[in-house]
Design a protein around this motif. Structure first.
Motif, PDB file in Angstrom:
ATOM      1  N   VAL A   1      20.608  16.573  87.476  1.00  0.00           N
ATOM      2  CA  VAL A   1      19.494  16.724  86.543  1.00  0.00           C
ATOM      3  C   VAL A   1      19.854  15.980  85.264  1.00  0.00           C
ATOM      4  O   VAL A   1      20.932  16.201  84.702  1.00  0.00           O
ATOM      5  N   ASN A   2      18.974  15.096  84.806  1.00  0.00           N
ATOM      6  CA  ASN A   2      19.274  14.354  83.579  1.00  0.00           C
ATOM      7  C   ASN A   2      18.752  15.093  82.354  1.00  0.00           C
ATOM      8  O   ASN A   2      18.196  16.189  82.457  1.00  0.00           O
ATOM      9  N   GLN A   3      18.909  14.472  81.185  1.00  0.00           N
ATOM     10  CA  GLN A   3      18.549  15.138  79.933  1.00  0.00           C
ATOM     11  C   GLN A   3      17.052  15.369  79.794  1.00  0.00           C
ATOM     12  O   GLN A   3      16.620  16.149  78.948  1.00  0.00           O
ATOM     13  N   LYS A   4      16.257  14.701  80.613  1.00  0.00           N
ATOM     14  CA  LYS A   4      14.804  14.888  80.579  1.00  0.00           C
ATOM     15  C   LYS A   4      14.340  15.899  81.633  1.00  0.00           C
ATOM     16  O   LYS A   4      13.157  16.000  81.903  1.00  0.00           O
ATOM     17  N   ASN A   5      15.285  16.614  82.217  1.00  0.00           N
ATOM     18  CA  ASN A   5      15.008  17.590  83.273  1.00  0.00           C
ATOM     19  C   ASN A   5      14.356  16.921  84.484  1.00  0.00           C
ATOM     20  O   ASN A   5      13.477  17.479  85.134  1.00  0.00           O
ATOM     21  N   GLU A   6      14.855  15.740  84.814  1.00  0.00           N
ATOM     22  CA  GLU A   6      14.411  15.011  85.994  1.00  0.00           C
ATOM     23  C   GLU A   6      15.517  15.021  87.041  1.00  0.00           C
ATOM     24  O   GLU A   6      16.710  14.983  86.700  1.00  0.00           O
ATOM     25  N   ALA A   7      15.126  15.083  88.308  1.00  0.00           N
ATOM     26  CA  ALA A   7      16.096  15.010  89.403  1.00  0.00           C
ATOM     27  C   ALA A   7      16.397  13.546  89.692  1.00  0.00           C
ATOM     28  O   ALA A   7      15.482  12.763  89.970  1.00  0.00           O
ATOM     29  N   VAL A   8      17.683  13.165  89.601  1.00  0.00           N
ATOM     30  CA  VAL A   8      18.068  11.773  89.812  1.00  0.00           C
ATOM     31  C   VAL A   8      19.166  11.705  90.879  1.00  0.00           C
ATOM     32  O   VAL A   8      19.999  12.602  90.988  1.00  0.00           O
ATOM     33  N   PRO A   9      19.181  10.654  91.704  1.00  0.00           N
ATOM     34  CA  PRO A   9      20.188  10.539  92.761  1.00  0.00           C
ATOM     35  C   PRO A   9      21.598  10.480  92.198  1.00  0.00           C
ATOM     36  O   PRO A   9      21.835   9.941  91.106  1.00  0.00           O
ATOM     37  N   HIS A  10      22.557  11.043  92.959  1.00  0.00           N
ATOM     38  CA  HIS A  10      23.966  10.994  92.549  1.00  0.00           C
ATOM     39  C   HIS A  10      24.817  10.587  93.752  1.00  0.00           C
ATOM     40  O   HIS A  10      25.053   9.408  93.958  1.00  0.00           O
ATOM     41  N   VAL A  11      25.269  11.537  94.571  1.00  0.00           N
ATOM     42  CA  VAL A  11      25.878  11.161  95.848  1.00  0.00           C
ATOM     43  C   VAL A  11      24.822  10.462  96.706  1.00  0.00           C
ATOM     44  O   VAL A  11      25.114   9.519  97.436  1.00  0.00           O
ATOM     45  N   ALA A  12      23.605  10.930  96.584  1.00  0.00           N
ATOM     46  CA  ALA A  12      22.499  10.224  97.225  1.00  0.00           C
ATOM     47  C   ALA A  12      22.214   8.948  96.436  1.00  0.00           C
ATOM     48  O   ALA A  12      22.272   8.933  95.209  1.00  0.00           O
TER      49      ALA A  12
ATOM     50  N   TRP B   1      12.347  15.295 104.043  1.00  0.00           N
ATOM     51  CA  TRP B   1      12.934  14.492 102.975  1.00  0.00           C
ATOM     52  C   TRP B   1      14.059  13.648 103.553  1.00  0.00           C
ATOM     53  O   TRP B   1      14.925  14.163 104.263  1.00  0.00           O
ATOM     54  N   ILE B   2      14.034  12.358 103.225  1.00  0.00           N
ATOM     55  CA  ILE B   2      15.024  11.417 103.744  1.00  0.00           C
ATOM     56  C   ILE B   2      15.936  10.975 102.597  1.00  0.00           C
ATOM     57  O   ILE B   2      15.462  10.402 101.602  1.00  0.00           O
ATOM     58  N   PHE B   3      17.212  11.278 102.738  1.00  0.00           N
ATOM     59  CA  PHE B   3      18.202  10.940 101.718  1.00  0.00           C
ATOM     60  C   PHE B   3      19.114   9.831 102.236  1.00  0.00           C
ATOM     61  O   PHE B   3      19.689   9.947 103.320  1.00  0.00           O
ATOM     62  N   LYS B   4      19.243   8.773 101.451  1.00  0.00           N
ATOM     63  CA  LYS B   4      20.204   7.724 101.734  1.00  0.00           C
ATOM     64  C   LYS B   4      21.467   8.010 100.927  1.00  0.00           C
ATOM     65  O   LYS B   4      21.396   8.220  99.713  1.00  0.00           O
ATOM     66  N   ILE B   5      22.607   8.029 101.593  1.00  0.00           N
ATOM     67  CA  ILE B   5      23.871   8.352 100.931  1.00  0.00           C
ATOM     68  C   ILE B   5      24.506   7.084 100.366  1.00  0.00           C
ATOM     69  O   ILE B   5      24.536   6.044 101.024  1.00  0.00           O
ATOM     70  N   ARG B   6      24.979   7.186  99.153  1.00  0.00           N
ATOM     71  CA  ARG B   6      25.614   6.048  98.489  1.00  0.00           C
ATOM     72  C   ARG B   6      26.852   5.612  99.283  1.00  0.00           C
ATOM     73  O   ARG B   6      27.704   6.433  99.611  1.00  0.00           O
TER      74      ARG B   6
END
Length: 531
Positions: A95-106, A118-123
């Protein structure tokens, strides 16, 4: 800290991060009454405060107990919750400072089939601390660990609508839900859900090996955790090492800060905050967000199994008095709606629970009672000033014919032996980024952390329906009804929304803070640096 000081602090941080030009900073400073020379000097100082690597960050945390474990399914307090966010662990989503969900390991995520899938691509290229490459199989094993039939993990309630999770090759994970959920990525930010290495479909958490910013060097439950910067971390972090100390006693925690033993303390004593603010090289950590202090009643235990008794107690508590005398103004009065007023879909349920002893008395009579005597378990482990708050509540309730016997519980075993077990006690919640995430983990009938044991069929029906509803107006109406039901019928007494208040050395640099949790949303170990 005045409004000007807060704005100036934010402006200096923006300069240090390269987000505010010299011209714009000078215009702001001069308009605020500073001379050109002073503004120029301040800009030069701020410009040097760019993130850089080095140093050991030491934090004094007002939680921790001797039963704390490296098992992510057991994490339940402020000492352990950052482990999966920015210490050993790395989640799929942040979760970023704007309360948005952002990819991390994904690396990315996208919905399909009306958000039922939901389809997640892994980094690619992420390795665990032991050198093993992180793959989709590790993600699947991690999620299954928390949602399995024998799981006691609080994340099981968060992911209650997850039907299946499967790998589609080494870099793709597919989540299948029993209904649409537009907020699903937010659920995977839960701090229990950091990804672990696996073998044969089972995760290996025993050594604290994750993919996060720090490699675990030592851990003494209830005392201290030491981490060393992970040289192969796929993200960005700055400290060479961290030391996380469990210092439950607020006076000891304050002294640790004032003596220079730690750079940061959470849960500062607001009664002495002026003294702490006056300390050299100190910045007040004061963030308003979703956190709140509660007094959960077990709705399946007498006398709380009578809604009239529950409501009588709610009217017998002067919440504004608690804000004034326990929080010293660093917060706002609750109204038995656990959603912060600033959260999307939040309502201010009516009637507002103000202090009304006569109304409380009339509700007791409806329950067939002239007066009431109840035990109330309290500890400062629940929140700073918890015992004082309980005694103040007892004073309030006396005018309504309610005798509250305050039972002082030990700090070091409070979360194991009191919360979820005693019929009425104190608790705190750090909040969650969405309405669904919070209500699913704390109010759903089968949630592991349903600390009121409240099971309302209509509420649970609405919670599931709202999760899948894509029409914003309909979804708003469903969540509004959910909150009204909790307010009217539930056993959750939301005493007050508290600011996160702590002390932070100016030797530590940082950007804008997250507000969804304390400790910069759990990311202070990853995002802060030595200034």
């Amino acid at each position: 800290m005045t409004e000007f000081e807060m704005k100036m602090s934010a402006a200096k941080r923006a300069v240090g991060l390269g987000k505010l030009s010299r011209r714009d900073f000078m215009s702001f400073a001069i308009a605020s009454g500073m001379t050109i020379s002073a503004a120029s000097t301040l800009f030069a100082s701020a410009a040097r405060a760019q993130p850089k690597q080095g140093g050991v960050f030491k934090a004094g945390i007002g939680h921790g107990q001797t039963t704390d474990s490296l098992d992510p399914a057991t994490w339940s307090n402020g000492f352990t919750f950052s482990w999966g966010k920015s210490v050993m662990g790395a989640p799929l989503v942040q979760v970023n400072q704007k309360n948005e969900a952002v990819p991390h390991v994904a690396e990315s995520f996208e919905p399909a089939d009306g958000a039922k899938k939901w389809i997640f691509k892994i980094r690619k290229g992420i390795t665990f601390h032991d050198g093993k490459t992180l793959t989709a199989d590790d993600v699947v094993a991690t999620i299954n660990y928390h949602i399995g039939p024998d799981s006691k993990s609080p994340a099981k309630g968060v992911l209650s609508n997850l039907v299946a999770v499967k790998a589609d090759g080494p870099d793709t994970v597919i989540f299948e839900l029993n209904g649409g959920n537009a907020d699903f990525p937010f659920l995977l930010t839960d701090y229990h859900l950091s990804i672990y290495p696996s073998e044969g479909g089972k995760i290996m958490w025993e050594k604290g090996i994750g993919a996060g910013p720090y490699v675990l060097k030592s851990f003494e439950p209830g005392v201290k955790l030491v981490g060393e910067r992970n040289p192969n971390y796929f993200g960005t972090t700055y400290f060479d090492g961290i030391e996380v100390l469990s210092i439950i006693d607020v006076a000891a925690r304050t002294n640790a800060y004032l003596s220079g033993e730690v750079h940061f303390i959470d849960r500062a004593d607001v009664k002495t905050i002026d003294m702490v603010k006056a300390a050299p090289e100190t910045e007040l950590y004061n963030v308003s967000g979703f956190a709140h202090y509660t007094a959960p009643m077990h709705c399946d235990a007498a006398p709380f199994n009578d809604v009239n008794v529950r409501q009588a107690i709610k009217w017998a508590i002067n919440r504004q008095d608690l804000v004034d005398k326990i929080l010293y103004g660093y917060g706002s009065a609750g109204n038995d709606n656990p959603l912060s007023p600033s959260m999307k879909y939040a309502i201010n349920a009516e009637p507002v629970y103000s202090y009304d002893p006569e109304k409380a008395k009339s509700l007791l009579k409806k329950a067939g009672l002239e007066n009431l005597k109840v035990d109330f378990s309290a500890s400062d482990a629940a929140f700073p000033g918890g015992v004082d708050a309980a005694l103040l509540m007892a004073e309030h309730a006396r005018a309504a014919g309610i005798e509250i016997n305050v039972v002082r519980e030990p700090n070091d075993s409070y979360w194991d032996n009191v919360w979820l077990k005693k019929p009425w006690c104190l608790c705190y919640w750090g909040g969650r980024p969405t309405a669904d995430a919070f209500m699913s983990i704390s109010l759903a009938a089968d949630a592991a952390w349903n600390d009121t044991r409240w099971k309302h069929p209509r509420f649970n029906e609405l919670l599931v329906a709202a999760r899948a509803e894509t029409d914003e107006a309909k979804r708003q109406a469903m969540y509004a009804e959910c909150q009204q039901l909790v307010h009217d019928d539930g056993g959750q007494v939301v005493l007050m929304f508290n600011n996160y208040v702590g002390a932070l050395s100016t030797k530590i640099g940082h950007a804008e803070f997250n507000s969804d949790f304390d400790h910069d949303g759990g990311f202070m170990y990853e995002r802060w640096w030595m200034a």
